[in-house]
Design a protein around this motif. Structure first.
Motif, PDB file in Angstrom:
ATOM      1  N   ARG A  42       0.823  -1.208   0.000  1.00  0.00           N
ATOM      2  CA  ARG A  42       0.000   0.000   0.000  1.00  0.00           C
ATOM      3  C   ARG A  42       0.863   1.267   0.000  1.00  0.00           C
ATOM      4  O   ARG A  42       0.558   2.244  -0.680  1.00  0.00           O
ATOM      5  CB  ARG A  42      -0.923  -0.009   1.216  1.00  0.00           C
ATOM      6  N   GLY A  45       2.413   1.695  -3.344  1.00  0.00           N
ATOM      7  CA  GLY A  45       1.396   1.884  -4.372  1.00  0.00           C
ATOM      8  C   GLY A  45       1.527   0.940  -5.548  1.00  0.00           C
ATOM      9  O   GLY A  45       1.121   1.283  -6.664  1.00  0.00           O
ATOM     10  N   ASP A  61      -9.674  -4.357 -10.866  1.00  0.00           N
ATOM     11  CA  ASP A  61     -10.607  -3.453 -10.182  1.00  0.00           C
ATOM     12  C   ASP A  61     -10.241  -3.297  -8.708  1.00  0.00           C
ATOM     13  O   ASP A  61     -10.315  -2.191  -8.153  1.00  0.00           O
ATOM     14  CB  ASP A  61     -12.041  -3.979 -10.299  1.00  0.00           C
ATOM     15  N   ARG A  64      -7.170  -1.054  -8.501  1.00  0.00           N
ATOM     16  CA  ARG A  64      -7.506   0.355  -8.736  1.00  0.00           C
ATOM     17  C   ARG A  64      -8.252   0.954  -7.553  1.00  0.00           C
ATOM     18  O   ARG A  64      -8.044   2.127  -7.207  1.00  0.00           O
ATOM     19  CB  ARG A  64      -8.327   0.462 -10.017  1.00  0.00           C
ATOM     20  N   ALA A  65      -9.113   0.163  -6.925  1.00  0.00           N
ATOM     21  CA  ALA A  65      -9.862   0.658  -5.770  1.00  0.00           C
ATOM     22  C   ALA A  65      -8.919   1.066  -4.643  1.00  0.00           C
ATOM     23  O   ALA A  65      -9.256   1.953  -3.840  1.00  0.00           O
ATOM     24  CB  ALA A  65     -10.839  -0.409  -5.290  1.00  0.00           C
ATOM     25  N   GLN A  66      -7.758   0.435  -4.599  1.00  0.00           N
ATOM     26  CA  GLN A  66      -6.786   0.729  -3.546  1.00  0.00           C
ATOM     27  C   GLN A  66      -5.625   1.584  -4.041  1.00  0.00           C
ATOM     28  O   GLN A  66      -4.601   1.713  -3.369  1.00  0.00           O
ATOM     29  CB  GLN A  66      -6.273  -0.594  -2.951  1.00  0.00           C
ATOM     30  N   LYS A  67      -5.815   2.135  -5.252  1.00  0.00           N
ATOM     31  CA  LYS A  67      -4.844   3.066  -5.835  1.00  0.00           C
ATOM     32  C   LYS A  67      -3.464   2.419  -6.006  1.00  0.00           C
ATOM     33  O   LYS A  67      -2.426   3.023  -5.733  1.00  0.00           O
ATOM     34  CB  LYS A  67      -4.753   4.342  -4.994  1.00  0.00           C
ATOM     35  N   LEU A  68      -3.480   1.182  -6.491  1.00  0.00           N
ATOM     36  CA  LEU A  68      -2.248   0.447  -6.719  1.00  0.00           C
ATOM     37  C   LEU A  68      -1.983   0.311  -8.220  1.00  0.00           C
ATOM     38  O   LEU A  68      -2.894  -0.010  -8.993  1.00  0.00           O
ATOM     39  CB  LEU A  68      -2.345  -0.958  -6.109  1.00  0.00           C
ATOM     40  N   GLU A  69      -0.757   0.510  -8.599  1.00  0.00           N
ATOM     41  CA  GLU A  69      -0.324   0.265  -9.976  1.00  0.00           C
ATOM     42  C   GLU A  69       0.110  -1.201 -10.101  1.00  0.00           C
ATOM     43  O   GLU A  69       0.956  -1.668  -9.330  1.00  0.00           O
ATOM     44  CB  GLU A  69       0.852   1.167 -10.347  1.00  0.00           C
ATOM     45  N   THR A  93      -3.073  -3.282 -18.135  1.00  0.00           N
ATOM     46  CA  THR A  93      -2.093  -2.763 -17.177  1.00  0.00           C
ATOM     47  C   THR A  93      -0.735  -2.443 -17.777  1.00  0.00           C
ATOM     48  O   THR A  93       0.056  -1.720 -17.158  1.00  0.00           O
ATOM     49  CB  THR A  93      -1.866  -3.775 -16.040  1.00  0.00           C
TER      50      THR A  93
END
Length: 238
Positions: A42, A45, A61, A64-69, A93
């Motif tokens: 986290r 990221g 999804d 993205r919800a957790q703002k991870l690349e 991705t």
């Protein structure tokens, strides 16, 4: 653990000075009770998709919800039901695909036995564990008690083999895993075939009929009469 309420209303739970930044989600992706995994950091990221299979968009999804690349797409092995989402996952991705180096599956990163990949602060170590298929890998997270076992080890059973030599090779791979991995490490398989979707090495050593075999001959004999064994012992079939 202590909770801290920040002005924004966000609650951050901390263990001492260490924030809970290990993201690990088991996600049902269809097929034959297939399970995929999202593993991320986290704070950094970043995340990896593991066996995105029939529904890579579900894992993406969640990332993205957790703002991870998503920085990697990883396969435990090359069977179609584990790699058939690779192309879509990569299109969404632009992440490289990693699998055993000698696999026939198209890939960008070829992994050898004991190789590692970094996903943020988390180190993934790969062990070559053939038997179910020649290109099989299991994945250990070195900083966490997590083993992603693919189709080598399920809850209460092991991966299918198609020849006597494959069964012998699988026995050797299983013996390596139970010798190298501590009992409290959690086991996360490629299919939900057991009485629960995850386990530990210690529980499997005590309850999995295949890991309870004391010799290769016992293992071969159990493999040959597995259908009769599960009926005789009332083992859940899925």
């Amino acid at each position: 653990p202590s909770q801290h309420l920040y002005p924004t209303g966000t609650v951050v739970i901390s263990l001492g000075d260490r924030l809970l930044n290990f993201i690990f989600e088991q996600i049902r992706v269809g097929g034959d009770h297939n399970l995929g995994y999202l593993l991320g950091d986290r704070e950094a990221g970043v995340a990896a998709l593991i066996d995105p299979s029939y529904a890579p968009e579900r894992l993406i999804d969640r990332a993205r919800a957790q703002k991870l690349e998503v920085t990697h797409i990883i396969n435990t092995h090359g069977h179609h039901d584990h790699v058939n989402g690779n192309e879509q996952a990569q299109a969404l991705t632009d992440a490289p695909i990693a699998i055993y180096a000698e696999s026939d599956v198209p890939h960008d990163i070829g992994l050898a036995d004991n190789d590692t990949l970094e996903i943020g602060r988390w180190t993934l170590q790969f062990s070559h564990t053939p038997g179910h298929i020649d290109d099989h890998l299991v994945i250990k997270v070195l900083q966490q008690p997590v083993l992603i076992s693919g189709d080598l080890l399920f809850v209460g059973r092991v991966g299918k083999t198609w020849s006597d030599q494959g069964t012998r090779t699988e026995w050797q791979s299983l013996q390596r895993v139970i010798a190298e991995v501590a009992d409290d490490v959690t086991v996360w398989p490629g299919h939900d075939y057991g009485v629960r979707p995850s386990s530990t090495i210690g529980i499997e050593k005590m309850t999995n009929p295949f890991l309870c075999c004391r010799t290769l001959d016992e293992f071969l004999a159990l493999k040959s009469r597995w259908t009769e064994f599960i009926v005789e012992n009332g083992i859940l079939q899925v």
